[in-house]
Scaffold this motif. Structure first.
Motif, PDB file in Angstrom:
ATOM      1  N   GLY A 107    -107.741   2.754  -3.452  1.00  0.00           N
ATOM      2  CA  GLY A 107    -107.145   1.576  -4.062  1.00  0.00           C
ATOM      3  C   GLY A 107    -107.851   0.293  -3.672  1.00  0.00           C
ATOM      4  O   GLY A 107    -108.885  -0.063  -4.229  1.00  0.00           O
ATOM      5  N   GLU A 108    -107.298  -0.391  -2.671  1.00  0.00           N
ATOM      6  CA  GLU A 108    -107.818  -1.710  -2.311  1.00  0.00           C
ATOM      7  C   GLU A 108    -109.226  -1.655  -1.732  1.00  0.00           C
ATOM      8  O   GLU A 108    -110.037  -2.561  -1.976  1.00  0.00           O
ATOM      9  CB  GLU A 108    -106.865  -2.398  -1.332  1.00  0.00           C
ATOM     10  CG  GLU A 108    -105.520  -2.748  -1.947  1.00  0.00           C
ATOM     11  CD  GLU A 108    -104.697  -3.639  -1.040  1.00  0.00           C
ATOM     12  OE1 GLU A 108    -105.294  -4.428  -0.288  1.00  0.00           O
ATOM     13  OE2 GLU A 108    -103.472  -3.536  -1.084  1.00  0.00           O
ATOM     14  N   VAL A 109    -109.530  -0.623  -0.961  1.00  0.00           N
ATOM     15  CA  VAL A 109    -110.887  -0.514  -0.421  1.00  0.00           C
ATOM     16  C   VAL A 109    -111.902  -0.353  -1.545  1.00  0.00           C
ATOM     17  O   VAL A 109    -112.965  -0.986  -1.543  1.00  0.00           O
ATOM     18  CB  VAL A 109    -110.984   0.663   0.579  1.00  0.00           C
ATOM     19  CG1 VAL A 109    -112.431   0.866   1.022  1.00  0.00           C
ATOM     20  CG2 VAL A 109    -110.098   0.408   1.791  1.00  0.00           C
ATOM     21  N   ALA A 110    -111.575   0.484  -2.533  1.00  0.00           N
ATOM     22  CA  ALA A 110    -112.465   0.657  -3.684  1.00  0.00           C
ATOM     23  C   ALA A 110    -112.643  -0.654  -4.448  1.00  0.00           C
ATOM     24  O   ALA A 110    -113.740  -0.972  -4.917  1.00  0.00           O
ATOM     25  CB  ALA A 110    -111.914   1.741  -4.605  1.00  0.00           C
ATOM     26  N   GLN A 111    -111.563  -1.431  -4.555  1.00  0.00           N
ATOM     27  CA  GLN A 111    -111.651  -2.714  -5.258  1.00  0.00           C
ATOM     28  C   GLN A 111    -112.549  -3.690  -4.511  1.00  0.00           C
ATOM     29  O   GLN A 111    -113.358  -4.414  -5.115  1.00  0.00           O
ATOM     30  CB  GLN A 111    -110.255  -3.305  -5.428  1.00  0.00           C
ATOM     31  CG  GLN A 111    -109.367  -2.508  -6.377  1.00  0.00           C
ATOM     32  CD  GLN A 111    -107.944  -3.021  -6.392  1.00  0.00           C
ATOM     33  OE1 GLN A 111    -107.655  -4.106  -5.894  1.00  0.00           O
ATOM     34  NE2 GLN A 111    -107.032  -2.247  -6.962  1.00  0.00           N
ATOM     35  N   ILE A 112    -112.426  -3.721  -3.188  1.00  0.00           N
ATOM     36  CA  ILE A 112    -113.275  -4.616  -2.394  1.00  0.00           C
ATOM     37  C   ILE A 112    -114.744  -4.231  -2.551  1.00  0.00           C
ATOM     38  O   ILE A 112    -115.620  -5.088  -2.676  1.00  0.00           O
ATOM     39  CB  ILE A 112    -112.857  -4.574  -0.916  1.00  0.00           C
ATOM     40  CG1 ILE A 112    -111.467  -5.189  -0.733  1.00  0.00           C
ATOM     41  CG2 ILE A 112    -113.873  -5.315  -0.042  1.00  0.00           C
ATOM     42  CD1 ILE A 112    -110.896  -5.017   0.660  1.00  0.00           C
ATOM     43  N   LEU A 113    -115.021  -2.930  -2.557  1.00  0.00           N
ATOM     44  CA  LEU A 113    -116.395  -2.445  -2.695  1.00  0.00           C
ATOM     45  C   LEU A 113    -116.900  -2.494  -4.134  1.00  0.00           C
ATOM     46  O   LEU A 113    -118.073  -2.234  -4.388  1.00  0.00           O
ATOM     47  CB  LEU A 113    -116.503  -1.006  -2.173  1.00  0.00           C
ATOM     48  CG  LEU A 113    -116.254  -0.826  -0.670  1.00  0.00           C
ATOM     49  CD1 LEU A 113    -116.278   0.654  -0.303  1.00  0.00           C
ATOM     50  CD2 LEU A 113    -117.276  -1.586   0.159  1.00  0.00           C
ATOM     51  N   ARG A 114    -115.995  -2.789  -5.067  1.00  0.00           N
ATOM     52  CA  ARG A 114    -116.334  -2.898  -6.490  1.00  0.00           C
ATOM     53  C   ARG A 114    -116.887  -1.599  -7.052  1.00  0.00           C
ATOM     54  O   ARG A 114    -117.886  -1.584  -7.775  1.00  0.00           O
ATOM     55  CB  ARG A 114    -117.312  -4.055  -6.717  1.00  0.00           C
ATOM     56  CG  ARG A 114    -116.733  -5.417  -6.345  1.00  0.00           C
ATOM     57  CD  ARG A 114    -117.732  -6.521  -6.553  1.00  0.00           C
ATOM     58  NE  ARG A 114    -117.180  -7.806  -6.112  1.00  0.00           N
ATOM     59  CZ  ARG A 114    -117.848  -8.949  -6.078  1.00  0.00           C
ATOM     60  NH1 ARG A 114    -119.116  -8.960  -6.459  1.00  0.00           N
ATOM     61  NH2 ARG A 114    -117.292 -10.063  -5.662  1.00  0.00           N
ATOM     62  N   VAL A 115    -116.243  -0.506  -6.669  1.00  0.00           N
ATOM     63  CA  VAL A 115    -116.607   0.795  -7.225  1.00  0.00           C
ATOM     64  C   VAL A 115    -115.429   1.296  -8.054  1.00  0.00           C
ATOM     65  O   VAL A 115    -114.291   0.875  -7.879  1.00  0.00           O
ATOM     66  CB  VAL A 115    -116.973   1.812  -6.121  1.00  0.00           C
ATOM     67  CG1 VAL A 115    -118.215   1.359  -5.385  1.00  0.00           C
ATOM     68  CG2 VAL A 115    -115.827   2.014  -5.141  1.00  0.00           C
ATOM     69  N   ASN A 116    -115.734   2.199  -8.972  1.00  0.00           N
ATOM     70  CA  ASN A 116    -114.707   2.698  -9.880  1.00  0.00           C
ATOM     71  C   ASN A 116    -113.985   3.929  -9.372  1.00  0.00           C
ATOM     72  O   ASN A 116    -112.906   4.271  -9.876  1.00  0.00           O
ATOM     73  CB  ASN A 116    -115.334   3.009 -11.241  1.00  0.00           C
ATOM     74  CG  ASN A 116    -115.993   1.804 -11.873  1.00  0.00           C
ATOM     75  OD1 ASN A 116    -117.208   1.679 -11.872  1.00  0.00           O
ATOM     76  ND2 ASN A 116    -115.193   0.899 -12.402  1.00  0.00           N
ATOM     77  N   CYS A 117    -114.561   4.598  -8.379  1.00  0.00           N
ATOM     78  CA  CYS A 117    -113.958   5.840  -7.917  1.00  0.00           C
ATOM     79  C   CYS A 117    -114.409   6.134  -6.488  1.00  0.00           C
ATOM     80  O   CYS A 117    -115.568   5.890  -6.136  1.00  0.00           O
ATOM     81  CB  CYS A 117    -114.384   6.984  -8.849  1.00  0.00           C
ATOM     82  SG  CYS A 117    -113.471   8.513  -8.605  1.00  0.00           S
ATOM     83  N   VAL A 118    -113.475   6.612  -5.665  1.00  0.00           N
ATOM     84  CA  VAL A 118    -113.791   7.036  -4.298  1.00  0.00           C
ATOM     85  C   VAL A 118    -113.253   8.455  -4.116  1.00  0.00           C
ATOM     86  O   VAL A 118    -112.098   8.732  -4.438  1.00  0.00           O
ATOM     87  CB  VAL A 118    -113.174   6.101  -3.247  1.00  0.00           C
ATOM     88  CG1 VAL A 118    -113.443   6.628  -1.838  1.00  0.00           C
ATOM     89  CG2 VAL A 118    -113.719   4.685  -3.388  1.00  0.00           C
TER      90      VAL A 118
END
Length: 237
Positions: A107-118
């Protein structure tokens, strides 16, 4: 009888130039115009070595200025990337329970990293049907031993790097699920959970084909992987 009248410059402007010659010397366009006028006055059969040298110096100066701008831009980009990773690490360390830890990762970590999927891949020699794993299916995948090595080397048995960046025609369906067809690049962070434990793999997927490419540096992602490894060890004890 004809008389020749030498053109004169405005006296006020002339005095200003004499008092402040640097205002001409610092104006590149004006200096180039003066040099061109001097070359025309000398005629076409005279080689002005000083003018040629100045042209070469100007070309070198232009190249140095371009390099300077590129170095500054790269420094700002690196600083922005460092701040981004630091923010993601701090957010990743906030949860005190395993499930929120992984949900925040997607969720938020992926948003900070600007990636679409983790996606987090853990190898296990057991057929684990733990309900918790099923609840975390949007971010966690359990694979058989050897899966990570095959995935990173594409089955060729090539030496594995701590961080692998590559572009994709599409993502692996078994990892990205219904998002697989839109994945165009990925960062694969190989995880070491300590002696006696099978490896893990953290995958950052992006729809942007230029988000992760083999030419990019991997220091910041290696740092992120190292922090993630240490955080995961708390849950694997």
């Amino acid at each position: 009888m004809s008389s020749s009248i030498s053109p004169t410059i405005d006296e006020t402007l002339r005095e200003e130039i004499i008092l402040r010659p640097d205002m001409i010397l610092d104006d590149r366009d004006l200096m180039q115009a003066l040099i061109a006028a001097n070359e025309r006055a000398m005629g076409g059969n005279i080689v002005d070595l000083r003018g040629i040298a100045m042209e070469r110096l100007e070309a070198r100066l232009d190249r140095l200025e371009d390099t300077h701008r590129s170095v500054i831009a790269a420094a700002y980009e690196n600083l922005a990337g460092t701040n981004q990773i630091h923010r993601a690490v701090l957010r990743m360390l906030d949860p005190v329970a395993f499930e929120p830890f992984l949900h925040d990762l997607a969720g938020e970590v992926a948003q900070i990293l600007r990636v679409n999927c983790v996606r987090l891949v853990l190898e296990s020699s057991q057929n684990d049907n733990d309900p918790a794993i099923r609840r975390l299916g949007d971010v966690l995948s359990v694979a058989e031993p050897g899966f990570i090595e095959d995935y990173l080397s594409d089955g060729r048995g090539a030496p594995l790097r701590a961080v692998t960046l590559r572009q994709l025609s599409e993502g692996a369906p078994e990892l990205f699920g219904d998002k697989a067809q839109s994945m165009r690049s990925e960062a694969c962070l190989k995880l070491d959970f300590g002696p006696g434990r099978l490896p893990g793999l953290l995958i950052l997927g992006s729809e942007d084909p230029h988000m992760f490419t083999p030419q990019q540096g991997t220091d910041l992602l290696a740092f992120f992987a190292g922090v993630f490894e240490r955080a995961m060890r708390r849950w694997l004890q």
